[in-house]
Write a protein that holds these residues in place. Sequence first.
Motif, PDB file in Angstrom:
ATOM      1  N   HIS A 100      45.640  33.765  37.195  1.00 32.55           N
ATOM      2  CA  HIS A 100      44.644  35.070  36.587  1.00 32.55           C
ATOM      3  C   HIS A 100      45.793  35.440  37.453  1.00 32.55           C
ATOM      4  O   HIS A 100      45.806  36.830  36.851  1.00 32.55           O
ATOM      5  CB  HIS A 100      43.231  34.923  36.486  1.00 32.55           C
ATOM      6  N   ALA A 104      48.994  37.698  36.898  1.00 32.76           N
ATOM      7  CA  ALA A 104      49.432  39.984  37.171  1.00 32.76           C
ATOM      8  C   ALA A 104      50.117  40.248  38.285  1.00 32.76           C
ATOM      9  O   ALA A 104      50.327  41.383  37.543  1.00 32.76           O
ATOM     10  CB  ALA A 104      47.593  39.960  36.615  1.00 32.76           C
ATOM     11  N   GLN A 124      50.169  47.465  33.807  1.00 35.61           N
ATOM     12  CA  GLN A 124      49.842  46.591  34.403  1.00 35.61           C
ATOM     13  C   GLN A 124      48.665  46.322  35.760  1.00 35.61           C
ATOM     14  O   GLN A 124      47.981  45.587  35.665  1.00 35.61           O
ATOM     15  CB  GLN A 124      51.570  45.879  35.312  1.00 35.61           C
ATOM     16  N   ILE A 127      46.035  45.638  33.607  1.00 34.99           N
ATOM     17  CA  ILE A 127      45.600  43.860  33.492  1.00 34.99           C
ATOM     18  C   ILE A 127      44.760  43.403  34.608  1.00 34.99           C
ATOM     19  O   ILE A 127      44.041  42.701  34.465  1.00 34.99           O
ATOM     20  CB  ILE A 127      46.553  43.263  33.128  1.00 34.99           C
ATOM     21  N   VAL A 128      45.939  43.874  35.957  1.00 33.55           N
ATOM     22  CA  VAL A 128      45.278  43.112  37.441  1.00 33.55           C
ATOM     23  C   VAL A 128      43.838  43.877  37.000  1.00 33.55           C
ATOM     24  O   VAL A 128      43.012  43.261  38.344  1.00 33.55           O
ATOM     25  CB  VAL A 128      46.136  43.905  38.187  1.00 33.55           C
ATOM     26  N   THR A 131      41.585  41.852  35.903  1.00 32.59           N
ATOM     27  CA  THR A 131      41.159  40.211  36.346  1.00 32.59           C
ATOM     28  C   THR A 131      40.546  40.567  36.880  1.00 32.59           C
ATOM     29  O   THR A 131      39.278  39.062  37.935  1.00 32.59           O
ATOM     30  CB  THR A 131      42.734  39.713  36.835  1.00 32.59           C
TER      31      THR A 131
END
Length: 215
Positions: A100, A104, A124, A127-128, A131
């Motif tokens: 995961h 990322a 992005q 997304i991080v 996560t």
Amino acid sequence: MQLINLDHSPYATRVRILIRKKQLDIAPVAPNLALKTPEFLAAYPLGKIPLLALDDGQYLPESIAIMEYLEDAFPQRSLRPDMPLEAARSRVMASFTDTHLAPALLPYFKAMMLPEFTFDQSAQYDIVRVTLEKLDQWLKANVGLKGHALTMGDIVLAPTFWWVNVTVGANAKNQITDGLDNLNQWWDWVCSDADVKQGISEMASAFAAFQSQRS
């Protein structure tokens, strides 16, 4: 045995930390062949660092496999929890890191290595952040730092997490871990370990040298 190693690699760093925690006589050495060259791939078919050079001349690749081997071969000062559930939670931390968190961060790594590589940094970043929010909630439910002993899972996660601020943080307007109290507390706790701290320091120095070469 020797560890074929690159100090800036989070995968090599996790192995170096484990070696030090277990007080093993395994020296880290730089690869003797240029990475990704035909010669390197001929010698090391998987093409990855770190590699554990065994006494019989064989090479063991993949950081998790190396760590598991060293735990089995040298059970003293074990970093595997004795209780099955705690051992499983340690494996969750390691698995989350590689399935995961590291993926990322991959676009940021590529952009650092390949100047022509571009990606949507805003998307992005989100997304991080998602996560890390998942990790924060998992830590809250499963890892109480009071009485928590350092495990393989912590050692796997720490070097990759260090790269979050180097990659995302260097390009973002907002602190990527703002409000993630459980994750930030875990980070402060894991960095209080001398061997983890040394591994992180080695990565920081190697990354600084890499940046100076590119400037």
